[in-house]
Write a protein that holds these residues in place. Structure first.
Motif, PDB file in Angstrom:
ATOM      1  N   VAL A 194       0.960  -1.160   0.038  1.00  0.00           N
ATOM      2  CA  VAL A 194       0.007  -0.023  -0.111  1.00  0.00           C
ATOM      3  C   VAL A 194       0.919   1.059   0.109  1.00  0.00           C
ATOM      4  O   VAL A 194       1.570   1.694   1.022  1.00  0.00           O
ATOM      5  N   PRO A 195       1.104   1.868  -1.214  1.00  0.00           N
ATOM      6  CA  PRO A 195       1.935   3.228  -1.236  1.00  0.00           C
ATOM      7  C   PRO A 195       1.839   4.051   0.025  1.00  0.00           C
ATOM      8  O   PRO A 195       2.664   4.821   0.316  1.00  0.00           O
ATOM      9  N   GLU A 196       0.540   4.418   0.115  1.00  0.00           N
ATOM     10  CA  GLU A 196       0.222   5.540   1.049  1.00  0.00           C
ATOM     11  C   GLU A 196       0.670   5.618   2.345  1.00  0.00           C
ATOM     12  O   GLU A 196       1.270   6.376   2.859  1.00  0.00           O
ATOM     13  N   SER A 197       0.811   4.204   2.756  1.00  0.00           N
ATOM     14  CA  SER A 197       1.123   3.949   4.235  1.00  0.00           C
ATOM     15  C   SER A 197       2.781   3.342   3.994  1.00  0.00           C
ATOM     16  O   SER A 197       3.488   3.436   5.081  1.00  0.00           O
ATOM     17  N   GLY A 198       3.184   2.618   2.964  1.00  0.00           N
ATOM     18  CA  GLY A 198       4.425   2.139   2.873  1.00  0.00           C
ATOM     19  C   GLY A 198       4.321   0.611   3.510  1.00  0.00           C
ATOM     20  O   GLY A 198       5.381   0.281   3.757  1.00  0.00           O
ATOM     21  N   LYS A 199       3.176   0.055   3.839  1.00  0.00           N
ATOM     22  CA  LYS A 199       3.309  -1.222   4.604  1.00  0.00           C
ATOM     23  C   LYS A 199       2.560  -2.196   3.510  1.00  0.00           C
ATOM     24  O   LYS A 199       2.114  -2.131   2.676  1.00  0.00           O
ATOM     25  N   LEU A 200       2.931  -3.603   4.042  1.00  0.00           N
ATOM     26  CA  LEU A 200       2.426  -4.656   3.514  1.00  0.00           C
ATOM     27  C   LEU A 200       1.291  -5.210   4.045  1.00  0.00           C
ATOM     28  O   LEU A 200       1.229  -5.214   5.475  1.00  0.00           O
ATOM     29  N   ARG A 201       0.206  -5.420   3.428  1.00  0.00           N
ATOM     30  CA  ARG A 201      -0.898  -6.279   4.034  1.00  0.00           C
ATOM     31  C   ARG A 201      -1.157  -7.402   3.389  1.00  0.00           C
ATOM     32  O   ARG A 201      -0.855  -7.527   2.148  1.00  0.00           O
ATOM     33  N   HIS A 202      -1.606  -8.279   3.889  1.00  0.00           N
ATOM     34  CA  HIS A 202      -2.202  -9.610   3.725  1.00  0.00           C
ATOM     35  C   HIS A 202      -3.030  -9.491   2.523  1.00  0.00           C
ATOM     36  O   HIS A 202      -4.127  -8.717   2.434  1.00  0.00           O
ATOM     37  N   LEU A 203      -3.228 -10.549   1.317  1.00  0.00           N
ATOM     38  CA  LEU A 203      -3.713 -10.447   0.211  1.00  0.00           C
ATOM     39  C   LEU A 203      -4.198 -11.784  -0.101  1.00  0.00           C
ATOM     40  O   LEU A 203      -3.825 -12.926   0.120  1.00  0.00           O
ATOM     41  N   SER A 204      -5.558 -11.877  -0.148  1.00  0.00           N
ATOM     42  CA  SER A 204      -6.272 -13.118  -0.608  1.00  0.00           C
ATOM     43  C   SER A 204      -5.900 -13.840  -1.571  1.00  0.00           C
ATOM     44  O   SER A 204      -4.955 -13.212  -2.323  1.00  0.00           O
ATOM     45  N   ASN A 205      -6.082 -15.069  -1.969  1.00  0.00           N
ATOM     46  CA  ASN A 205      -5.850 -15.951  -2.978  1.00  0.00           C
ATOM     47  C   ASN A 205      -6.383 -15.541  -4.321  1.00  0.00           C
ATOM     48  O   ASN A 205      -5.705 -15.912  -5.298  1.00  0.00           O
ATOM     49  N   GLY A 206      -7.299 -14.636  -4.195  1.00  0.00           N
ATOM     50  CA  GLY A 206      -7.928 -14.155  -5.627  1.00  0.00           C
ATOM     51  C   GLY A 206      -8.616 -15.215  -6.023  1.00  0.00           C
ATOM     52  O   GLY A 206      -9.549 -15.875  -5.312  1.00  0.00           O
ATOM     53  N   GLU A 209      -6.715  -9.867 -10.603  1.00  0.00           N
ATOM     54  CA  GLU A 209      -5.836  -8.554 -10.689  1.00  0.00           C
ATOM     55  C   GLU A 209      -6.416  -7.689  -9.376  1.00  0.00           C
ATOM     56  O   GLU A 209      -7.775  -7.885  -9.183  1.00  0.00           O
ATOM     57  N   GLN A 210      -6.005  -6.837  -9.186  1.00  0.00           N
ATOM     58  CA  GLN A 210      -6.286  -5.723  -7.834  1.00  0.00           C
ATOM     59  C   GLN A 210      -5.401  -4.564  -8.226  1.00  0.00           C
ATOM     60  O   GLN A 210      -4.224  -4.664  -9.013  1.00  0.00           O
ATOM     61  N   PRO A 211      -5.645  -3.377  -7.586  1.00  0.00           N
ATOM     62  CA  PRO A 211      -4.810  -2.230  -7.795  1.00  0.00           C
ATOM     63  C   PRO A 211      -3.515  -1.932  -7.091  1.00  0.00           C
ATOM     64  O   PRO A 211      -2.795  -0.932  -7.571  1.00  0.00           O
ATOM     65  N   PHE A 212      -3.127  -2.941  -6.425  1.00  0.00           N
ATOM     66  CA  PHE A 212      -1.941  -2.874  -5.353  1.00  0.00           C
ATOM     67  C   PHE A 212      -0.513  -3.784  -5.949  1.00  0.00           C
ATOM     68  O   PHE A 212      -1.029  -4.693  -6.352  1.00  0.00           O
ATOM     69  N   PRO A 213       0.469  -3.188  -5.824  1.00  0.00           N
ATOM     70  CA  PRO A 213       1.701  -4.146  -6.332  1.00  0.00           C
ATOM     71  C   PRO A 213       1.525  -5.432  -5.319  1.00  0.00           C
ATOM     72  O   PRO A 213       1.290  -5.374  -4.137  1.00  0.00           O
ATOM     73  N   VAL A 214       1.737  -6.543  -5.972  1.00  0.00           N
ATOM     74  CA  VAL A 214       1.774  -8.054  -5.315  1.00  0.00           C
ATOM     75  C   VAL A 214       3.074  -8.414  -4.978  1.00  0.00           C
ATOM     76  O   VAL A 214       4.095  -8.114  -5.845  1.00  0.00           O
ATOM     77  N   VAL A 215       3.369  -8.699  -3.694  1.00  0.00           N
ATOM     78  CA  VAL A 215       4.629  -9.485  -3.179  1.00  0.00           C
ATOM     79  C   VAL A 215       4.335 -10.980  -2.794  1.00  0.00           C
ATOM     80  O   VAL A 215       3.335 -11.284  -2.014  1.00  0.00           O
ATOM     81  N   LEU A 216       5.058 -11.832  -3.272  1.00  0.00           N
ATOM     82  CA  LEU A 216       5.104 -13.017  -2.880  1.00  0.00           C
ATOM     83  C   LEU A 216       6.285 -13.464  -2.032  1.00  0.00           C
ATOM     84  O   LEU A 216       7.435 -13.171  -2.610  1.00  0.00           O
ATOM     85  N   SER A 217       5.956 -14.077  -1.012  1.00  0.00           N
ATOM     86  CA  SER A 217       7.159 -14.543  -0.002  1.00  0.00           C
ATOM     87  C   SER A 217       7.022 -15.863   0.427  1.00  0.00           C
ATOM     88  O   SER A 217       5.977 -16.427   0.378  1.00  0.00           O
ATOM     89  N   ARG A 289      10.080  -4.512   0.857  1.00  0.00           N
ATOM     90  CA  ARG A 289       9.063  -3.577   1.505  1.00  0.00           C
ATOM     91  C   ARG A 289       9.614  -2.164   1.389  1.00  0.00           C
ATOM     92  O   ARG A 289       9.402  -1.074   0.722  1.00  0.00           O
ATOM     93  N   SER A 290      10.707  -2.091   2.009  1.00  0.00           N
ATOM     94  CA  SER A 290      11.424  -0.880   2.065  1.00  0.00           C
ATOM     95  C   SER A 290      12.142  -0.258   0.853  1.00  0.00           C
ATOM     96  O   SER A 290      12.209   1.086   0.455  1.00  0.00           O
ATOM     97  N   THR A 291      12.504  -1.342  -0.053  1.00  0.00           N
ATOM     98  CA  THR A 291      12.902  -0.844  -1.499  1.00  0.00           C
ATOM     99  C   THR A 291      11.644  -0.388  -2.196  1.00  0.00           C
ATOM    100  O   THR A 291      11.819   0.943  -3.038  1.00  0.00           O
ATOM    101  N   LEU A 292      10.603  -0.943  -1.980  1.00  0.00           N
ATOM    102  CA  LEU A 292       9.359  -0.467  -2.750  1.00  0.00           C
ATOM    103  C   LEU A 292       9.009   1.145  -2.322  1.00  0.00           C
ATOM    104  O   LEU A 292       8.806   2.044  -3.087  1.00  0.00           O
ATOM    105  N   VAL A 293       9.296   1.352  -1.082  1.00  0.00           N
ATOM    106  CA  VAL A 293       8.842   2.693  -0.277  1.00  0.00           C
ATOM    107  C   VAL A 293      10.074   3.756  -1.154  1.00  0.00           C
ATOM    108  O   VAL A 293       9.640   4.855  -1.467  1.00  0.00           O
ATOM    109  N   GLN A 294      11.366   3.133  -1.244  1.00  0.00           N
ATOM    110  CA  GLN A 294      12.209   4.225  -1.727  1.00  0.00           C
ATOM    111  C   GLN A 294      12.082   4.458  -3.328  1.00  0.00           C
ATOM    112  O   GLN A 294      12.422   5.613  -3.608  1.00  0.00           O
TER     113      GLN A 294
END
Length: 301
Positions: A194-206, A209-217, A289-294
């Motif tokens: 979520v770019p507004e907060s710079g935080k990662l939030r859990h994402l459902s399996n879908g 598509e949705q409007p936020f960058p996806v991170v898989l870990s 996450r921190s790289t995405l913020v920067q």
């Protein structure tokens, strides 16, 4: 590296072969990217810190690019689907229907030019929908340029893709899967940035598509991957859509992310080059996450 003859710039020019490996230091280890002739120069492997990030299986599950078009009728996915690595019929075989035209590389960068195969052959079906293509290989050309390391970010790969749409094709709708990564199923945690907060939030399996960058870990966050636009394409494009998918229904389980743009034109999709510029980011979850913020996200045009 040893393939082809070195040019005056130090790059190796390798027209007939797609076998290449590039590498760059990153976060106390190194990123290693491998392409193969089997996949017509598409990316078969990306490794960092002892972990494989790509679940390369058939000719669809790689780090690669593809496009879909309506061919002048109602749009159905995969029925007119130029694909970088090859076709569905290529399966787990050793050759690709796609044709590698050019590959150059040096220590940490690589460029390819590829004539993409259609994913399904004439007469085949995707679900209940018949292929619209009349040939096995398309006239669509894909060019990619990637470099490991971007400015101060060793863990960022700049990844530029250009889709060349040929003349004399009747399309009103185009869908560009600018880049997708099929990953081992152990990358089981789905996150959205979520770019507004710079935080990662859990994402459902879908899926989808949705409007936020996806991170898989991985579950413990030791390894993670994401992809974002480096800059926005022209204002005519819709997107990006950030997709995530979890395929668990067969023995070859995998997870996937993608970055997708769409183009509509009632007068017809123009036969032009469509360039996109991306970042692929790897590392542990917090570093990603921190790289995405920067890096930040580009503003729409």
């Amino acid at each position: 590296m040893g393939l082809g003859s070195p040019s005056s710039s130090g790059a190796h020019i390798v027209p007939p072969s797609g076998d290449a490996t590039i590498r760059g230091p990153a976060l106390g280890s190194e990123i290693v990217v491998t392409t193969t002739s089997r996949l017509a120069g598409a990316i078969h492997s990306l490794q960092w810190k002892g972990k494989e990030f790509i679940d390369s299986h058939d000719h669809g599950r790689q780090l690669q690019s593809a496009s879909n078009f309506d061919a002048g009728s109602r749009f159905h996915p995969e029925t007119f689907n130029p694909t970088e690595a090859g076709s569905r019929n290529d399966g787990a075989g050793s050759v690709s229907t796609s044709r590698l035209l050019r590959l150059t590389y040096n220590k940490n960068s690589l460029s390819t030019t590829n004539r993409m195969a259609f994913w399904i052959a004439p007469g085949q079906f995707s679900g209940e929908n018949l292929a619209k293509n009349k040939t096995l290989i398309s006239r669509h050309i894909l060019k990619k340029n990637l470099r490991i390391g971007y400015r101060k970010f060793q863990n960022v790969i700049s990844y530029d893709v250009t889709f060349s749409v040929p003349p004399d094709e009747n399309h009103r709708y185009a869908q560009f899967e600018v880049l997708t990564g099929y990953m081992p199923v152990e990358f089981s945690k789905f996150w959205k940035f979520v770019p507004e907060s710079g935080k990662l939030r859990h994402l459902s399996n879908g899926p989808g598509e949705q409007p936020f960058p996806v991170v898989l870990s991985t579950p413990n966050g030791s390894h993670a991957m994401t992809c974002i636009p480096r800059e926005s394409p022209s204002e005519n494009f819709e997107g990006p859509g950030y997709g995530r998918f979890r395929f668990l229904e067969n023995l070859n389980k995998t997870v996937k992310w993608n970055v997708v743009y769409r183009l509509r034109n009632k007068q017809g999709i123009l036969p032009v080059n469509n360039p996109f510029r991306l970042f692929v980011v790897v590392g542990d979850l917090e570093t990603v996450r921190s790289t995405l913020v920067q890096l930040g996200l580009p503003h729409p045009r």
